[in-house]
Design a protein around this motif. Sequence first.
Motif, PDB file in Angstrom:
ATOM      1  N   TRP A  11      76.525  33.306  -0.839  1.00 58.81           N
ATOM      2  CA  TRP A  11      76.001  33.502  -1.760  1.00 58.81           C
ATOM      3  C   TRP A  11      76.122  33.705  -3.352  1.00 58.81           C
ATOM      4  O   TRP A  11      74.919  33.503  -4.545  1.00 58.81           O
ATOM      5  CB  TRP A  11      74.905  35.025  -1.950  1.00 58.81           C
ATOM      6  CG  TRP A  11      74.353  35.317  -0.741  1.00 58.81           C
ATOM      7  CD1 TRP A  11      74.748  35.789   0.126  1.00 58.81           C
ATOM      8  CD2 TRP A  11      72.568  35.737  -0.883  1.00 58.81           C
ATOM      9  NE1 TRP A  11      73.864  36.495   0.654  1.00 58.81           N
ATOM     10  CE2 TRP A  11      72.453  36.104   0.503  1.00 58.81           C
ATOM     11  CE3 TRP A  11      71.924  34.615  -1.649  1.00 58.81           C
ATOM     12  CZ2 TRP A  11      71.464  35.857   1.339  1.00 58.81           C
ATOM     13  CZ3 TRP A  11      70.009  34.159  -1.639  1.00 58.81           C
ATOM     14  CH2 TRP A  11      70.237  35.845  -0.462  1.00 58.81           C
ATOM     15  N   SER A  12      77.413  32.748  -3.183  1.00 59.78           N
ATOM     16  CA  SER A  12      77.617  31.778  -4.441  1.00 59.78           C
ATOM     17  C   SER A  12      77.353  31.345  -5.579  1.00 59.78           C
ATOM     18  O   SER A  12      77.126  31.441  -6.593  1.00 59.78           O
ATOM     19  CB  SER A  12      78.881  30.947  -4.283  1.00 59.78           C
ATOM     20  OG  SER A  12      78.576  29.977  -3.770  1.00 59.78           O
ATOM     21  N   GLY A  13      75.685  29.897  -5.275  1.00 63.42           N
ATOM     22  CA  GLY A  13      75.076  29.626  -5.230  1.00 63.42           C
ATOM     23  C   GLY A  13      73.797  30.227  -6.621  1.00 63.42           C
ATOM     24  O   GLY A  13      73.450  30.409  -7.955  1.00 63.42           O
ATOM     25  N   TRP A  14      73.728  31.549  -5.953  1.00 63.17           N
ATOM     26  CA  TRP A  14      72.985  32.335  -6.350  1.00 63.17           C
ATOM     27  C   TRP A  14      73.395  33.050  -7.610  1.00 63.17           C
ATOM     28  O   TRP A  14      72.595  33.313  -8.425  1.00 63.17           O
ATOM     29  CB  TRP A  14      72.112  33.610  -5.212  1.00 63.17           C
ATOM     30  CG  TRP A  14      71.358  34.666  -5.711  1.00 63.17           C
ATOM     31  CD1 TRP A  14      69.758  34.141  -5.460  1.00 63.17           C
ATOM     32  CD2 TRP A  14      71.512  35.612  -5.897  1.00 63.17           C
ATOM     33  NE1 TRP A  14      69.061  35.450  -6.033  1.00 63.17           N
ATOM     34  CE2 TRP A  14      70.768  36.330  -6.819  1.00 63.17           C
ATOM     35  CE3 TRP A  14      72.261  36.746  -6.380  1.00 63.17           C
ATOM     36  CZ2 TRP A  14      69.662  37.698  -6.672  1.00 63.17           C
ATOM     37  CZ3 TRP A  14      72.497  37.529  -7.182  1.00 63.17           C
ATOM     38  CH2 TRP A  14      71.128  38.306  -7.521  1.00 63.17           C
ATOM     39  N   PHE A  15      74.698  33.607  -7.492  1.00 61.48           N
ATOM     40  CA  PHE A  15      75.622  34.556  -8.419  1.00 61.48           C
ATOM     41  C   PHE A  15      75.319  33.512  -9.426  1.00 61.48           C
ATOM     42  O   PHE A  15      75.391  33.998 -10.620  1.00 61.48           O
ATOM     43  CB  PHE A  15      76.998  35.053  -8.144  1.00 61.48           C
ATOM     44  CG  PHE A  15      76.893  36.156  -7.058  1.00 61.48           C
ATOM     45  CD1 PHE A  15      76.237  37.465  -7.417  1.00 61.48           C
ATOM     46  CD2 PHE A  15      77.382  36.046  -5.797  1.00 61.48           C
ATOM     47  CE1 PHE A  15      75.933  38.492  -6.600  1.00 61.48           C
ATOM     48  CE2 PHE A  15      76.880  37.423  -4.581  1.00 61.48           C
ATOM     49  CZ  PHE A  15      76.659  38.376  -5.076  1.00 61.48           C
ATOM     50  N   ALA A  16      75.665  32.236  -9.431  1.00 62.44           N
ATOM     51  CA  ALA A  16      75.928  31.368 -10.248  1.00 62.44           C
ATOM     52  C   ALA A  16      74.672  31.180 -10.876  1.00 62.44           C
ATOM     53  O   ALA A  16      74.918  30.068 -12.585  1.00 62.44           O
ATOM     54  CB  ALA A  16      76.851  30.479  -9.736  1.00 62.44           C
ATOM     55  N   SER A  17      74.463  31.093 -10.666  1.00 64.16           N
ATOM     56  CA  SER A  17      72.428  30.642 -11.729  1.00 64.16           C
ATOM     57  C   SER A  17      72.107  31.678 -12.582  1.00 64.16           C
ATOM     58  O   SER A  17      72.392  33.350 -12.961  1.00 64.16           O
ATOM     59  CB  SER A  17      70.739  31.023 -10.284  1.00 64.16           C
ATOM     60  OG  SER A  17      70.775  31.697  -9.411  1.00 64.16           O
ATOM     61  N   GLU A  18      70.813  31.478 -13.160  1.00 65.77           N
ATOM     62  CA  GLU A  18      70.219  32.709 -13.665  1.00 65.77           C
ATOM     63  C   GLU A  18      68.681  32.394 -13.599  1.00 65.77           C
ATOM     64  O   GLU A  18      68.484  33.331 -14.411  1.00 65.77           O
ATOM     65  CB  GLU A  18      70.234  32.108 -15.380  1.00 65.77           C
ATOM     66  CG  GLU A  18      71.810  32.084 -16.030  1.00 65.77           C
ATOM     67  CD  GLU A  18      72.177  33.328 -16.720  1.00 65.77           C
ATOM     68  OE1 GLU A  18      71.644  34.253 -16.018  1.00 65.77           O
ATOM     69  OE2 GLU A  18      73.426  33.456 -15.885  1.00 65.77           O
ATOM     70  N   THR A  19      68.541  31.635 -12.555  1.00 63.45           N
ATOM     71  CA  THR A  19      66.878  31.545 -11.922  1.00 63.45           C
ATOM     72  C   THR A  19      67.131  31.803 -10.853  1.00 63.45           C
ATOM     73  O   THR A  19      65.117  31.548 -10.993  1.00 63.45           O
ATOM     74  CB  THR A  19      65.861  29.734 -12.681  1.00 63.45           C
ATOM     75  OG1 THR A  19      67.089  29.165 -12.298  1.00 63.45           O
ATOM     76  CG2 THR A  19      65.912  29.908 -14.466  1.00 63.45           C
TER      77      THR A  19
END
Length: 484
Positions: free
Chosen positions: A262-270
């Motif tokens: 889920w790293s992409g999810w954590f790194a996102s804002e949206t």
Amino acid sequence: MPTDRRHGWVVTLVITLVAGLVRFWDLGRATDEGTPVFDEKHYVPQAWQMLRNGGYEDNPGYELVAHPPVGKQMIAIGEWLLGYTPWGWRIMAALFGTLMVLLIVRIARRMTRSTLLGALAGVLLICDGLSHVQSRVGMLDIFQALFLLAAFSCLLVDRDQVRERLWQVCSDGRLDPSTWGPRLGFRWWRLGAGLMLGLACGVKWNGIYYIMAFGLLSVIWDALARRAAGVRRPWRAALVRDTAPALWALVGLPLLVYFATWSGWFASETATDRHAVLQDDDIGMHGLPDALRSLLYYQLNVLDFHTHLTTPSTPHPWESKPWAWPMGMRPMLYYYESGMPGCGRNSCVQATMLIGTPAMWWLALPVAAWSVWRAVFRLDWRYAAVLVGYGAGYLPWFTNLSRQMYYFYATPLVPFLVLGIVLVLGHVLGSVDDHYERRKTGLLAVSLYIGLVVANFVWLWPILNGDPLTHEQWQAELWLPSWR
């Protein structure tokens, strides 16, 4: 292990090449006017969204995000390579389906100590209709199946390595005189199994059942290895010295890997529900970081979706419950179109049906019964391992029979069905110590069976790949009333 190492790899690579040709053949056929079919309609656009966003989904209006990101990220890799096309959203599934054949050859070879039986395992997996179709659609199950099979292969290598270490200790006269026996050292292969299990859970949550099953299997193998080495109390030794490392490698590490997916999810804002805690003060879980609270809120929403995904009063026409899976009694129609030319007539049928090759699947129950007998009364660890792998993917579905279920959920069962059949074929073939006539008769029986499986697969080929058929040919493919 067999001594024909070079020959074993040649056989493995040749069979894998054949698998690639079969899996990739005309991969872009059978689309809904160039668009995805069946559940591809969920995962293919979600993967495309991930590709545009950098690894996460962000459409809260759609909000049908039912599974973790890894499988969709795999599809997105193909779309990155080949675009938003049938080849693009299916190529990674075909690659994973091909790699499964490579793995099954090596696994069967290791379990049976026979390159021939390893090769037969590869042929059987190539010719399984369910695995074939799932390797040619942009869905998630083939990715999880590969990760689970890779975890199983890592545990097999770890088992052999542990026994080699204990044998070396005994040979050197260094067996620990204590009740517990020697420590087994750092185990990279078991760590690899944990990594694969984490990725499997990152595709679909039911990978957690394999974590429990494979973790228990690994500790039992350790206890049996200690007993074979002469440790006085092998079961207590395994509990004291092997359980904690196993929990770390096969429970702790998969959990870390799962959250890492889920790293992409954590790194996102949206991303979907990325800042849910800022929108809802009643989420709870205070004391945790806001990002983790939002993720857990997101996961609970997904859990709620699966919990309430029950069979309605009017079930889906192709729904099937788990008691129908072992024999493949209720396949699935992914795609159907009639009235087009292409079969030598003006009006043809084009269909893609998910169906296991009957020459294999109709033997599932007899093979399971034989496996139980061998595991319980002959203490054959190979059959026990196959039963663990098969049971972890099958039995949990009986805990909630009101849930909507479909035949493609049986995708992880395929390699363990193949392994069970191959172990039986090994008995039919006989051992090297058997009489020449016995071996020749066994080889004839095995050859006839493999020929039957291949012929059955060839017969089903048109409805596995969406080839044009006459209406008469289409009806001839539907053997049972439950297939219609």
